[in-house]
Structure formats: C-alpha cells, structure tokens
Design an enzyme around this catalytic site. Structure first.
Site: not given
Ligand code: ACO
Length: 429
Positions: A306, A363
């Site tokens: 991320h 996710d």
C-alpha cells in the site's frame, strides 16, 4: 513561533510557510513557489504532495491507524453500520435517531431506477465489464435529474447524494441479473441497505432470497470498511473532476473508472484470480512467492502493499477475522482462504516483503467474504464502488461546499522536442 522551511535556489533564499494539521502532520506550503521563483515541484505519483486540506478521514500509515471523522475504524466496524457511516462521512457527525431514520427513508425512497434508465441495460452486450456498466449508468443519471445538476444548494446536494448512494446498489444488481438473463427484481423499501441489495441480486419473482443474518452483517461491515480512504486514486479523481464544476453524477462515474484498475480497487478481482491460479496449477505458495521475488514474470502478490500503510492495513485485519468467522458460521470451507493465509504467512516472514514494508491490504481477504455471499468475481470491484460511494460523495461535497477548492490543474516538466519546423507532407522521409 510559526515554523517555516527555507529553500535556497542559487543565490536566492525564500521562506515557505509550514502548515500543521490537527494530527500534527507537517506540510510545506508551496502555493507561492512558482510565482516567487519560477520553479515548480516534481512528485510523480504524488507520494509527497498534499492536494487539499480535508477533515474527513485520517490515516497514519506507519501506525496502521484509520479514522473516519475522528472515530477509529475498529470501533465503527464493531458498533456502527454502513448507512450510519455514510451519514458520518458526508455530514461530519454521527446522526441521532431521527436523523438516521430520515436518511434511511431518503435512501429507501430513491432506490428505484426510472424505467427508461432500466432499458439502458439492454444495450450492453452479454459479458460487459460490470464496472463499465456502473460508470456509464451513473453518468447517465445526470440526464434524468437536470434539477440536481446545479447542486449549489445543500438540499439539492442531499437529494443527489441519496439517489446515488441508494441507486448504486440497484444498478449493480440489475447489471448482474441482466447479464445472467435473470428477471430484474425491484428494490424493497422495507429492507435494510444490504438486505435490499442481496434481495435485488438473488431473489426471484416467485421466491424471496433470505440470507443468513451473519452474511448480511459481514457485507455491511465490508462496505463500511471501504467507505473512505482519503486522497487515494479514485477519490482524487472524483475531487479533480468535481473541481471543474462538474456535477456529482459525472464525478462519481469518473471515480468508478479510476477504481477499476488492478492496482486500485480491481485488486480484489486480481487476488482471487491469483489464488485460483495457485490452486488450479497445484503450485506451492513458496514457489509463487519465489516467482514474485525474481520479478521475471512481472507478477506481484495482489492484495499486498500500500502506498500509505507501511506497518499493516487495519481494514485487512478486520476483514480477515470477519472472513474466518463467516465461513465458520455458514459451515463453508473455502480453499482460497487457506491459500491466502498461507501466502500471508510466507510473505510476512520473507525479507523481500519485510524490507519493502509489504502487508495485506483491504483487498487481500475481501474476496473470501464476497464469495461466501455468492457474489461473482467479476462483480467484486463493483462491491468496492458501492462501499466507497459515501467517501467520494463526502469528498466532493467538502471540495465544492466547504473548502471551495480551485480547479485542479497540475503542472509538468516538459521533456519533448524544442521548437521544430513543420515539414510539408511531400518533403517527409
Ligand atoms: N508484491 C510484490 N512486490 C511488491 C508489491 C506486491 N504486491 N507491491 C509493491 N512491491 C514492490 C515493488 O516491486 C517495488 O520493489 P522495488 O523497490 O524492488 O522496485 C516496491 O515494492 C515498491 O513498490 P511500488 O510499486 O513503488 O509501490 P507503490 O506505493 O507505488 O504501489 C501498490 C502501491 C500499487 C498498492 C503496490 O503495492 C501494488 O501493486 N500492490 C498490488 C496491487 C494491490 O493490491 N492494489 C490494491 C491497493 S489497496 C487499494 O487501492 C484499494
């Protein structure tokens, strides 16, 4: 004393103001830089650039903190609901009982699609990507509500916001059922937000779908966890489009397009495809990790890494716990969950991932819950869009009504040819 940053360019020195946010984040204000020096800054991918001041969502990526309007995501996931969180994000405070009830009723009232809009689905060929359908239909809503396009009034904005928040579910379910060749099921105003969505997805004209309450709650929490994430790619897109004065329908439709990509919301589809590949090829998780590390195949662990979180993504932790609990509750065994857990374990022990601070993101485990709900993989990113809608709307509203930002217009460093002559067609090589 107010802090400043001193910049020296050749024989010139200028002082730049330092802005301090409410969580003690420091930013160098360069808004006068070009005017005073002729220089611009270059920050490809905007890793160091604040595009706005915002009071909606706070993230501390090093500590794994995420708060909506100051409230930790863990607390909201335990005690709140998606609809309440949507209100919180858009209006900046938790609703009291009458406020929540009237917000719910507003959404129930607006859950239907105009019949003409419903016919749009027939024009899409079978197998159309559901994100394309969602983006197109959201944008075309502007044709049906001209009175909502000049949303300079808060009441008009609220009408538009409620329509989008509510109808996005209807559009998603219609798009799925149209593609499957099933009858379209109308929304049921008495059902809760998530029950209504599942009803439109899976009920049949002769039989109502009755989901396990554990699944309904899991979906509600999943949507809530996706509801906002400050200035990510799709949200920045929504603010960028909105900054031109474009209406809310056009702006959120652009957000859907940005979310579609596999490096952003599309990663939830890519994760399941990756886990299915590992399963179907009978590969060991260790072999897959080695392939990722040698970079030859250009593959990554999807759902890992991320831009902001460098310790852990708090949403991933909650989703993992939820996924395990839901599968247990409905007595379902998903081989993909076992592979995902093994993959996480191997990667977190590996120096490659440790050195680059790569952890599971939102996710990585969400697909397990969506599969348990019976949502087809192709629809996963649409589910993300339903969840992210309150955030996009809140951010659009903040830019238009609260901070009243300028049109967003980045600069560039030009690297093309300097002035060239125009060569007539007959004289070219
Ligand atoms: N698997 C393996 N290696 C990775 C991964 C991954 N998932 N993510 C990053 N890396 C490596 C890169 O190869 C790079 O290595 P290098 O320094 O040797 O070149 C390093 O980590 C830094 O990667 P960047 O791409 O520069 O990181 P950036 O911050 O630009 O990208 C992103 C963040 C896009 C999320 C990236 O981690 C990624 O591609 N992850 C997989 C896709 C994904 O899960 N996206 C969803 C993100 S969450 C969301 O948008 C909702």
């Amino acid at each position: 004393m107010t802090e400043t940053a001193r910049l020296t360019l050749g024989d010139r020195t200028i002082d730049l103001p330092v802005i301090v946010g409410s969580e003690n984040e420091h930013a160098i204000d360069i808004s006068q830089l070009r005017k005073e020096t002729g220089y611009i800054t270059l920050d490809e991918g905007y890793g160091n650039t604040g595009a706005c001041m915002s009071a909606i969502t706070f993230i501390d990526g090093d500590k794994g903190i995420l708060r909506y309007r100051g409230i930790p995501i863990e607390v909201l996931a335990e005690h709140s609901s998606f609809v309440e969180v949507a209100y919180l994000l858009i209006w900046g405070k938790l609703p009291n009982r009458p406020e929540l009830e009237s917000f719910r009723q507003l959404m129930a009232k607006h859950s239907f699609l105009r019949e003409q809009l419903r016919h749009h689905f027939e024009a899409f060929p079978p197998g159309s990507p559901p994100m394309a359908v969602l983006s197109a239909v959201l944008n075309s809503m502007a044709c049906f509500y001209p009175e909502l396009l000049e949303a300079e009034d808060v009441d008009i904005f609220q009408e538009g916001a409620a329509r989008i928040l509510s109808k996005v579910r209807t559009i998603a379910a219609y798009s799925y059922n149209h593609d499957m060749g099933h009858s379209l099921v109308y929304p049921h105003p008495d059902k809760s937000f998530c029950e209504n969505f599942l009803h439109m997805m899976f009920s049949q004209p002769y039989k109502d779908y009755e989901p396990d309450p554990a699944l309904v709650r899991a979906l509600d929490v999943l949507l809530l966890l996706h509801a906002d994430h400050e200035q990510n790619c799709s949200t920045s897109t929504v603010r960028m489009v909105g900054s031109s004065g474009a209406n809310l329908f056009a702006s959120v439709s652009a957000g859907v397009s940005a979310l579609w990509g596999p490096l952003h919301g599309g990663a939830n589809v890519a994760v399941v495809q990756m886990l299915e590949t590992i399963l179907s090829r009978g590969m060991s998780v260790k072999d897959y990790v080695e392939q990722v590390k040698n970079k030859k195949e250009g593959i990554r662990i999807m759902g890992f890494g991320h831009r902001v979180y460098k310790s852990f993504d708090p949403r991933a932790k909650i989703i993992k716990t939820q996924a395990e609990a839901v599968l247990k509750k409905i007595h379902r065994d998903d081989p993909l969950l076992a592979i995902a857990e093994e993959l996480e374990g191997v990667a977190l022990e590996d120096d490659y991932f440790k050195e680059r601070s790569l952890y599971p993101n939102v996710d990585f485990y969400s697909g397990v819950i969506l599969r348990a709900l019976g949502i087809p993989t192709a629809m996963f990113t649409v589910m993300f869009a339903i969840g992210r809608m309150p955030g996009w709307i809140a951010q659009w509203y903040e830019d238009r009504f609260i901070t009243k930002g300028r049109i967003q217009r980045p600069r560039q460093v030009y690297t093309g040819p300097t002035e060239l002559c125009y060569v007539p067609l007959d004289n070219r090589d």
